[in-house]
Design a protein around this motif. Sequence first.
Motif, PDB file in Angstrom:
ATOM      1  N   ARG A 146      38.782  48.460  40.059  1.00 26.84           N
ATOM      2  CA  ARG A 146      37.491  49.143  40.175  1.00 26.84           C
ATOM      3  C   ARG A 146      36.963  49.560  38.810  1.00 26.84           C
ATOM      4  NH1 ARG A 146      35.254  54.091  40.244  1.00 26.84           N
ATOM      5  NH2 ARG A 146      37.231  55.141  39.779  1.00 26.84           N
ATOM      6  N   LEU A 147      37.823  50.151  37.992  1.00 26.41           N
ATOM      7  CA  LEU A 147      37.389  50.634  36.681  1.00 26.41           C
ATOM      8  C   LEU A 147      36.979  49.483  35.758  1.00 26.41           C
ATOM      9  CD1 LEU A 147      40.053  53.432  36.081  1.00 26.41           C
ATOM     10  CD2 LEU A 147      37.612  53.744  36.557  1.00 26.41           C
ATOM     11  N   ILE A 148      37.690  48.376  35.839  1.00 20.62           N
ATOM     12  CA  ILE A 148      37.338  47.214  35.016  1.00 20.62           C
ATOM     13  C   ILE A 148      35.997  46.638  35.489  1.00 20.62           C
ATOM     14  CG2 ILE A 148      37.999  44.857  34.395  1.00 20.62           C
ATOM     15  CD1 ILE A 148      40.970  45.888  34.695  1.00 20.62           C
ATOM     16  N   ALA A 149      35.849  46.483  36.806  1.00 17.48           N
ATOM     17  CA  ALA A 149      34.615  45.922  37.351  1.00 17.48           C
ATOM     18  C   ALA A 149      33.400  46.781  37.010  1.00 17.48           C
ATOM     19  CB  ALA A 149      34.733  45.763  38.865  1.00 17.48           C
ATOM     20  N   GLU A 150      33.586  48.090  36.926  1.00 14.14           N
ATOM     21  CA  GLU A 150      32.479  48.975  36.540  1.00 14.14           C
ATOM     22  C   GLU A 150      31.980  48.694  35.135  1.00 14.14           C
ATOM     23  OE1 GLU A 150      33.667  53.020  36.940  1.00 14.14           O
ATOM     24  OE2 GLU A 150      33.250  53.102  39.098  1.00 14.14           O
ATOM     25  N   ARG A 151      32.831  48.118  34.299  1.00  8.74           N
ATOM     26  CA  ARG A 151      32.499  47.944  32.885  1.00  8.74           C
ATOM     27  C   ARG A 151      32.166  46.511  32.502  1.00  8.74           C
ATOM     28  NH1 ARG A 151      35.212  52.314  33.911  1.00  8.74           N
ATOM     29  NH2 ARG A 151      34.941  54.150  32.553  1.00  8.74           N
ATOM     30  N   THR A 152      32.503  45.556  33.330  1.00  8.48           N
ATOM     31  CA  THR A 152      32.170  44.172  33.021  1.00  8.48           C
ATOM     32  C   THR A 152      30.675  43.944  33.208  1.00  8.48           C
ATOM     33  OG1 THR A 152      32.770  43.604  35.296  1.00  8.48           O
ATOM     34  CG2 THR A 152      34.426  43.195  33.574  1.00  8.48           C
ATOM     35  N   PRO A 153      30.106  42.996  32.478  1.00  2.69           N
ATOM     36  CA  PRO A 153      28.660  42.747  32.599  1.00  2.69           C
ATOM     37  C   PRO A 153      28.295  42.089  33.922  1.00  2.69           C
ATOM     38  CG  PRO A 153      29.682  41.158  31.112  1.00  2.69           C
ATOM     39  CD  PRO A 153      30.735  42.166  31.442  1.00  2.69           C
ATOM     40  N   GLY A 154      27.045  42.266  34.327  1.00  2.00           N
ATOM     41  CA  GLY A 154      26.514  41.564  35.485  1.00  2.00           C
ATOM     42  C   GLY A 154      27.278  41.813  36.771  1.00  2.00           C
ATOM     43  N   ASP A 155      27.492  40.739  37.538  1.00  2.00           N
ATOM     44  CA  ASP A 155      28.132  40.854  38.849  1.00  2.00           C
ATOM     45  C   ASP A 155      29.591  40.411  38.819  1.00  2.00           C
ATOM     46  OD1 ASP A 155      27.780  38.111  38.519  1.00  2.00           O
ATOM     47  OD2 ASP A 155      27.317  37.770  40.645  1.00  2.00           O
ATOM     48  N   LEU A 156      30.261  40.596  37.675  1.00  2.00           N
ATOM     49  CA  LEU A 156      31.680  40.221  37.571  1.00  2.00           C
ATOM     50  C   LEU A 156      32.521  41.332  38.207  1.00  2.00           C
ATOM     51  CD1 LEU A 156      31.716  38.869  33.897  1.00  2.00           C
ATOM     52  CD2 LEU A 156      31.272  37.620  36.016  1.00  2.00           C
ATOM     53  N   ASP A 157      32.484  41.377  39.536  1.00  2.00           N
ATOM     54  CA  ASP A 157      33.016  42.525  40.264  1.00  2.00           C
ATOM     55  C   ASP A 157      34.345  42.272  40.967  1.00  2.00           C
ATOM     56  OD1 ASP A 157      30.824  44.045  39.522  1.00  2.00           O
ATOM     57  OD2 ASP A 157      29.652  43.443  41.270  1.00  2.00           O
ATOM     58  N   LYS A 158      34.835  41.043  40.933  1.00  2.00           N
ATOM     59  CA  LYS A 158      36.142  40.731  41.506  1.00  2.00           C
ATOM     60  C   LYS A 158      37.121  40.488  40.362  1.00  2.00           C
ATOM     61  CE  LYS A 158      35.300  40.450  46.036  1.00  2.00           C
ATOM     62  NZ  LYS A 158      36.045  41.188  47.085  1.00  2.00           N
ATOM     63  N   ILE A 159      38.315  41.075  40.454  1.00  2.00           N
ATOM     64  CA  ILE A 159      39.285  40.997  39.369  1.00  2.00           C
ATOM     65  C   ILE A 159      40.556  40.319  39.864  1.00  2.00           C
ATOM     66  CG2 ILE A 159      40.584  42.274  37.635  1.00  2.00           C
ATOM     67  CD1 ILE A 159      37.506  42.574  37.407  1.00  2.00           C
ATOM     68  N   PHE A 160      40.920  39.212  39.237  1.00  2.00           N
ATOM     69  CA  PHE A 160      42.197  38.545  39.492  1.00  2.00           C
ATOM     70  C   PHE A 160      43.131  38.922  38.353  1.00  2.00           C
ATOM     71  CE2 PHE A 160      45.135  34.990  38.818  1.00  2.00           C
ATOM     72  CZ  PHE A 160      45.675  34.848  40.091  1.00  2.00           C
ATOM     73  N   PHE A 161      44.231  39.579  38.675  1.00  2.00           N
ATOM     74  CA  PHE A 161      45.144  40.059  37.633  1.00  2.00           C
ATOM     75  C   PHE A 161      46.191  39.008  37.280  1.00  2.00           C
ATOM     76  CE2 PHE A 161      43.840  44.373  39.136  1.00  2.00           C
ATOM     77  CZ  PHE A 161      43.394  44.851  37.911  1.00  2.00           C
ATOM     78  N   THR A 162      46.474  38.932  35.976  1.00  2.00           N
ATOM     79  CA  THR A 162      47.512  38.054  35.451  1.00  2.00           C
ATOM     80  C   THR A 162      48.461  38.889  34.588  1.00  2.00           C
ATOM     81  OG1 THR A 162      46.276  37.501  33.442  1.00  2.00           O
ATOM     82  CG2 THR A 162      45.867  36.138  35.403  1.00  2.00           C
TER      83      THR A 162
END
Length: 451
Positions: A99-115
């Motif tokens: 959630r915190l990462i998605a809040e800060r990424t530009p545009g609609d990059l709202d899904k995060i796949f972790f590696t």
Amino acid sequence: MTPQPNPEAGAAVKAADRDHVFHSWSAQELIDPLAVAGAEGSYFWDYDGRRYLDFSSGLVYTNVGYQHPKIVAAIQEQAARMTTFAPAFAVEARSEAARLIAERTPGDLDKIFFTNGGADAVEHAIRMARLHTGRPKVLSAYRSYHGGTQQAVNITGDPRRWASDSGTAGVVHFWAPYLYRSRFYAETEEQECARALEHLETTIAFEGPSTVAAIILETIPGTAGIMVPPPGYLAGVRELCDKYGIVFVLDEVMAGFGRTGEWFAADLFDVTPDLLTFAKGVNSGYVPLGGVAISGAIAETFGKRPYPGGLTYSGHPLACAAAVATIGVMAEEGVVENAARLGESVVGPELRALAERHPSVGEVRGVGMFWALELVRDRETREPLVPYNAAGEANAPMAAFAAAAKKGGLWPFVNMNRTHVVPPCNIGEAELKEGLAVLDAALSVADEYTG
């Protein structure tokens, strides 16, 4: 913390390292790793009690320095609560980090796949792009580094690719803008931008647009030289991707999370990619973590179609707890703003002043806490201080410069004919000026090879 000398312990650490540790990117018998006893803030020290100001931020990842107490505490608390859990479950630390990462990424990059790090983030971004488009090829820049795994190292442009490049990875390299050493005979940033975009579009045309799945670029190339792209270039690449249905991937593994004085370097250029890779600064490297931020359109591709990829430790709770704490520290302590302010008011002016005093400095470039000095033998001809990919005696001038910096208590980031100024993003002004003074003295050694 005051370093306490303990040379006997240091010798034991060094002996075990020499006997059993196989080091990356190295000829094992030709290296002499420093035994590190501890680290705190912007410094680390050896077992002889010698302290170094770290102008490399580890490998450009300790964005909030070493041993930040809030991040250490968060890791300890998470370990006490839940050390690990499988990635198929919803876990608080993982959900909150996303959630915190998605809040800060530009545009609609709202899904995060972790590696687990940057290289596998790039691997998965390319896999997503190929599956989303049904196309095989990836275009990437020659002056780039995207990771050491098989696909990522093939996408990489620098010499670390050569030993693993079989020519069958579906990767095509092109020249990105770099005015100081222009491949386009450009004399201005405007010319460099226009000609680089023309070159890229010609490459797409000759490769066949219907075969190109993705174009991947480091938003600002890191190890390759911190070449800030000219105004309009990334926007132009975005337009080409839209024109030909190509996925635009920005690699922010090194440039992200405050390094450039913005949460992400893409914010400097008002550009939104389709996929964005990250790692390193997301939790200051305290526990391995990386990921891919995914646009709505690409996420939708895998809405009812399984994504064929995953990792055992994807979104590891300890790593995600460290990310949550790191993002909190950066927000509370104004780390991003500190990087921007000191980059503009201290680092940039001081480095440009160094360039005026030292004939070995050919160019200064950068932003935030992300700078490079290009060292040359001759400013007029721009001959590099050492040849491309130099080693051994051919690299002696850069080795002498690095040794002088270390003797002065500064640990530099050195690659080819460049030294990068990439300290922690929360470094203080006094520490910064201390390091720049040592850098000033060390450049006098590099000056001895000019003429």
